[in-house]
Scaffold this motif. Structure first.
Motif, PDB file in Angstrom:
ATOM      1  N   LEU A 178      17.834   6.942  -0.612  1.00  0.00           N
ATOM      2  CA  LEU A 178      18.575   6.363  -1.745  1.00  0.00           C
ATOM      3  C   LEU A 178      17.788   5.211  -2.367  1.00  0.00           C
ATOM      4  N   ILE A 179      17.169   4.402  -1.514  1.00  0.00           N
ATOM      5  CA  ILE A 179      16.339   3.291  -2.007  1.00  0.00           C
ATOM      6  C   ILE A 179      15.168   3.848  -2.820  1.00  0.00           C
ATOM      7  N   ASN A 180      14.554   4.909  -2.310  1.00  0.00           N
ATOM      8  CA  ASN A 180      13.422   5.519  -3.028  1.00  0.00           C
ATOM      9  C   ASN A 180      13.870   6.096  -4.374  1.00  0.00           C
ATOM     10  N   GLN A 181      15.038   6.770  -4.375  1.00  0.00           N
ATOM     11  CA  GLN A 181      15.521   7.375  -5.629  1.00  0.00           C
ATOM     12  C   GLN A 181      15.910   6.308  -6.654  1.00  0.00           C
ATOM     13  N   ASN A 182      16.562   5.245  -6.178  1.00  0.00           N
ATOM     14  CA  ASN A 182      17.079   4.222  -7.104  1.00  0.00           C
ATOM     15  C   ASN A 182      16.100   3.087  -7.357  1.00  0.00           C
ATOM     16  N   LYS A 183      14.907   3.212  -6.795  1.00  0.00           N
ATOM     17  CA  LYS A 183      13.868   2.165  -6.937  1.00  0.00           C
ATOM     18  C   LYS A 183      14.383   0.811  -6.446  1.00  0.00           C
ATOM     19  N   GLY A 184      15.162   0.850  -5.394  1.00  0.00           N
ATOM     20  CA  GLY A 184      15.637  -0.390  -4.791  1.00  0.00           C
ATOM     21  C   GLY A 184      17.108  -0.310  -4.464  1.00  0.00           C
ATOM     22  N   GLY A 185      17.657  -1.445  -4.034  1.00  0.00           N
ATOM     23  CA  GLY A 185      19.077  -1.499  -3.683  1.00  0.00           C
ATOM     24  C   GLY A 185      19.293  -2.516  -2.582  1.00  0.00           C
ATOM     25  N   THR A 186      20.522  -2.480  -2.041  1.00  0.00           N
ATOM     26  CA  THR A 186      20.855  -3.426  -0.972  1.00  0.00           C
ATOM     27  C   THR A 186      20.735  -2.731   0.375  1.00  0.00           C
ATOM     28  N   LEU A 187      19.909  -3.312   1.226  1.00  0.00           N
ATOM     29  CA  LEU A 187      19.674  -2.707   2.537  1.00  0.00           C
ATOM     30  C   LEU A 187      20.685  -3.211   3.565  1.00  0.00           C
ATOM     31  N   SER A 188      20.927  -2.406   4.585  1.00  0.00           N
ATOM     32  CA  SER A 188      21.720  -2.885   5.718  1.00  0.00           C
ATOM     33  C   SER A 188      20.879  -3.949   6.437  1.00  0.00           C
ATOM     34  N   ASP A 189      21.545  -4.786   7.246  1.00  0.00           N
ATOM     35  CA  ASP A 189      20.823  -5.891   7.911  1.00  0.00           C
ATOM     36  C   ASP A 189      19.649  -5.380   8.737  1.00  0.00           C
ATOM     37  N   LYS A 190      19.921  -4.322   9.491  1.00  0.00           N
ATOM     38  CA  LYS A 190      18.865  -3.795  10.383  1.00  0.00           C
ATOM     39  C   LYS A 190      17.682  -3.260   9.600  1.00  0.00           C
ATOM     40  N   THR A 191      17.959  -2.450   8.572  1.00  0.00           N
ATOM     41  CA  THR A 191      16.865  -1.864   7.794  1.00  0.00           C
ATOM     42  C   THR A 191      16.065  -2.977   7.121  1.00  0.00           C
ATOM     43  N   ALA A 192      16.770  -4.018   6.643  1.00  0.00           N
ATOM     44  CA  ALA A 192      16.078  -5.140   6.002  1.00  0.00           C
ATOM     45  C   ALA A 192      15.155  -5.830   7.008  1.00  0.00           C
ATOM     46  N   GLU A 193      15.657  -5.999   8.224  1.00  0.00           N
ATOM     47  CA  GLU A 193      14.855  -6.671   9.265  1.00  0.00           C
ATOM     48  C   GLU A 193      13.587  -5.856   9.560  1.00  0.00           C
ATOM     49  N   TYR A 194      13.738  -4.548   9.701  1.00  0.00           N
ATOM     50  CA  TYR A 194      12.570  -3.710  10.007  1.00  0.00           C
ATOM     51  C   TYR A 194      11.622  -3.623   8.806  1.00  0.00           C
ATOM     52  N   LEU A 195      12.189  -3.573   7.620  1.00  0.00           N
ATOM     53  CA  LEU A 195      11.334  -3.512   6.434  1.00  0.00           C
ATOM     54  C   LEU A 195      10.505  -4.790   6.265  1.00  0.00           C
ATOM     55  N   ARG A 196      11.141  -5.912   6.630  1.00  0.00           N
ATOM     56  CA  ARG A 196      10.429  -7.193   6.560  1.00  0.00           C
ATOM     57  C   ARG A 196       9.212  -7.161   7.495  1.00  0.00           C
ATOM     58  N   LEU A 197       9.387  -6.552   8.654  1.00  0.00           N
ATOM     59  CA  LEU A 197       8.272  -6.437   9.601  1.00  0.00           C
ATOM     60  C   LEU A 197       7.155  -5.553   9.029  1.00  0.00           C
ATOM     61  N   LEU A 198       7.546  -4.447   8.384  1.00  0.00           N
ATOM     62  CA  LEU A 198       6.539  -3.547   7.799  1.00  0.00           C
ATOM     63  C   LEU A 198       5.787  -4.243   6.656  1.00  0.00           C
ATOM     64  N   LEU A 199       6.504  -5.045   5.893  1.00  0.00           N
ATOM     65  CA  LEU A 199       5.853  -5.816   4.821  1.00  0.00           C
ATOM     66  C   LEU A 199       4.840  -6.794   5.411  1.00  0.00           C
ATOM     67  N   ASP A 200       5.238  -7.428   6.502  1.00  0.00           N
ATOM     68  CA  ASP A 200       4.365  -8.401   7.150  1.00  0.00           C
ATOM     69  C   ASP A 200       3.091  -7.730   7.677  1.00  0.00           C
ATOM     70  N   VAL A 201       3.253  -6.559   8.340  1.00  0.00           N
ATOM     71  CA  VAL A 201       2.072  -5.854   8.875  1.00  0.00           C
ATOM     72  C   VAL A 201       1.188  -5.392   7.709  1.00  0.00           C
ATOM     73  N   SER A 202       1.814  -4.949   6.611  1.00  0.00           N
ATOM     74  CA  SER A 202       1.035  -4.521   5.447  1.00  0.00           C
ATOM     75  C   SER A 202       0.195  -5.676   4.917  1.00  0.00           C
ATOM     76  N   LYS A 203       0.843  -6.846   4.788  1.00  0.00           N
ATOM     77  CA  LYS A 203       0.126  -8.029   4.267  1.00  0.00           C
ATOM     78  C   LYS A 203      -0.980  -8.450   5.224  1.00  0.00           C
ATOM     79  N   LYS A 204      -0.628  -8.604   6.502  1.00  0.00           N
ATOM     80  CA  LYS A 204      -1.620  -9.116   7.479  1.00  0.00           C
ATOM     81  C   LYS A 204      -2.773  -8.145   7.686  1.00  0.00           C
ATOM     82  N   SER A 205      -2.541  -6.841   7.425  1.00  0.00           N
ATOM     83  CA  SER A 205      -3.638  -5.869   7.609  1.00  0.00           C
ATOM     84  C   SER A 205      -4.428  -5.719   6.313  1.00  0.00           C
ATOM     85  N   GLY A 206      -4.090  -6.533   5.319  1.00  0.00           N
ATOM     86  CA  GLY A 206      -4.777  -6.463   4.023  1.00  0.00           C
ATOM     87  C   GLY A 206      -4.538  -5.139   3.324  1.00  0.00           C
ATOM     88  N   GLY A 207      -3.391  -4.511   3.615  1.00  0.00           N
ATOM     89  CA  GLY A 207      -3.046  -3.253   2.946  1.00  0.00           C
ATOM     90  C   GLY A 207      -3.587  -2.005   3.644  1.00  0.00           C
TER      91      GLY A 207
END
Ligand code: AMP
Ligand code: MG
Length: 342
Positions: A88-117
């Motif tokens: 749904l997030i992919n189809q709507n180009k965003g939205g409100t995440l559940s707490d858990k999904t937001a927490e895990y997504l934040r981690l993936l963003l962090d690994v993406s940044k720290k690995s330089g993409g």
């Protein structure tokens, strides 16, 4: 007569002792059977085999709960079911995440940044073009270039639970199995489980066991064969390898771990990377990230997160970071162990 009477008493005492011992033994077996019950179960979820071995009083309930938990997580994180939270997030180009999904997504963003993409969780459309799930083939060059140009973690912003996705397709494929281990650990803790070994694809959770021996898979052999043993306690271990999903076309082998810059499979000296961490999500995300980065940058990234890593090269050299090398024993002497020092 007296002697015979004494004999008789002794026999009686002996019988009573034997009876008490038998009752104690039965009670012990029953007690042990209740408190140390072991349940093993294999099932298919998250596009892989999940193996559960749980020992404890609530082993059966725990196993059922684990199965339900993995199924639920899959139905949230998969992008292959149109109604999942991520779809749904992919189809709507965003939205409100559940707490858990937001927490895990934040981690993936962090690994993406720290690995330089090098790690990039927005490669869903790029992965799809390779069709690893159905009939894999080399994608059309222009389609691939377009999907690559539209992907990129920098197109994702997360503020609180609100996610905006400018372009690209979010894919939890590189971390979902490790995330499942973190969720499973909570179930095991709540049920006061004695010990457990859980594997979700290439990610393993060792729970409550000290000095458990975990095999490092032979990258050139079948799934049951290992080349080294790692002795660990209460930890998550994830392995990413180019041998996990691949196909051959016109004499060239293509695998599923992609270079976010080109959309083609990563080409370096590595055949597999194992990351050891308290966190399943981190061990899984980092094993993929370290595979893309190669030994030098990968070892740095693992250290940044306080994790240890084992890199296996195509020419059968095993490099281990300093915090893990003493716990690693090579069991196949065609492989050479070397310490990796930053
Ligand atoms: P793993 O088996 O954990 O290494 O994850 C591999 C999966 O992660 C692939 O099947 C893709 O879905 C996804 N993936 C591929 N390349 C990357 C990358 N560079 N960064 C993040 N995810 C990736
Ligand atoms: Mg991974």
């Amino acid at each position: 007569m007296g002697m015979n009477g004494g004999d008789c008493d002794l026999k009686k005492i002996g019988a009573v002792i034997a009876a008490i011992a038998a009752v104690a033994l039965i009670a012990f077996i029953a007690w042990d059977g209740i408190f140390n019950r072991t349940v093993t179960k294999d099932f298919f979820a998250m596009d892989t085999v999940v193996s559960v071995k749980v020992t404890g009083m609530k082993a059966e309930e725990c196993t059922a709960e684990i199965e339900a938990c993995v199924a639920e997580l899959d139905s949230i994180l998969t992008r292959h079911k149109p109604t999942s939270e991520i779809s749904l997030i992919n189809q709507n180009k965003g939205g409100t995440l559940s707490d858990k999904t937001a927490e895990y997504l934040r981690l993936l963003l962090d690994v993406s940044k720290k690995s330089g993409g090098a790690f990039d969780f927005t490669l869903g459309a790029v992965s799809d073009l390779w069709s690893f799930k159905s009939k894999p083939s080399v994608p059309d060059e222009n389609k691939l270039a377009k999907a690559v140009s539209e992907s990129g973690y920098k197109n994702v912003s997360l503020s609180g639970n609100t996610l905006t996705l400018q372009s690209g397709v979010i894919d939890f494929g590189a971390a979902g199995k490790g995330i499942a281990l973190d969720e499973i650990r909570t179930i095991l803790e709540n049920a006061k489980t004695k010990e457990a070994v859980i594997s979700v694809g290439g990610s393993v959770l060792i729970y409550g066991k000290s000095d458990a021996k975990v095999g490092i898979r032979d990258p050139y052999g079948n799934a049951g064969r290992s080349i080294a043993t790692l002795t660990v306690s209460d930890i998550c271990i994830s392995t990413s390898g180019s041998y996990e999903r691949y196909f051959e076309e016109s004499g060239v082998t293509y695998h599923h771990i992609l270079d976010p810059g080109t959309g083609y499979p990563v080409q370096n000296e590595l055949i597999s990377v194992t990351v050891v961490s308290q966190s399943g999500a981190l061990s899984d995300a980092l094993s993929t990230a370290c595979f893309v980065l190669g030994i030098e940058e990968g070892a740095k990234l693992a250290k940044d997160y306080g994790c240890e890593a084992i890199f296996i090269t195509k020419d059968k050299t095993v490099y281990a970071t300093d915090g893990i090398i003493d716990k690693l024993e090579i069991t196949d002497n065609s492989y050479i162990l070397k310490a990796y020092e930053n």
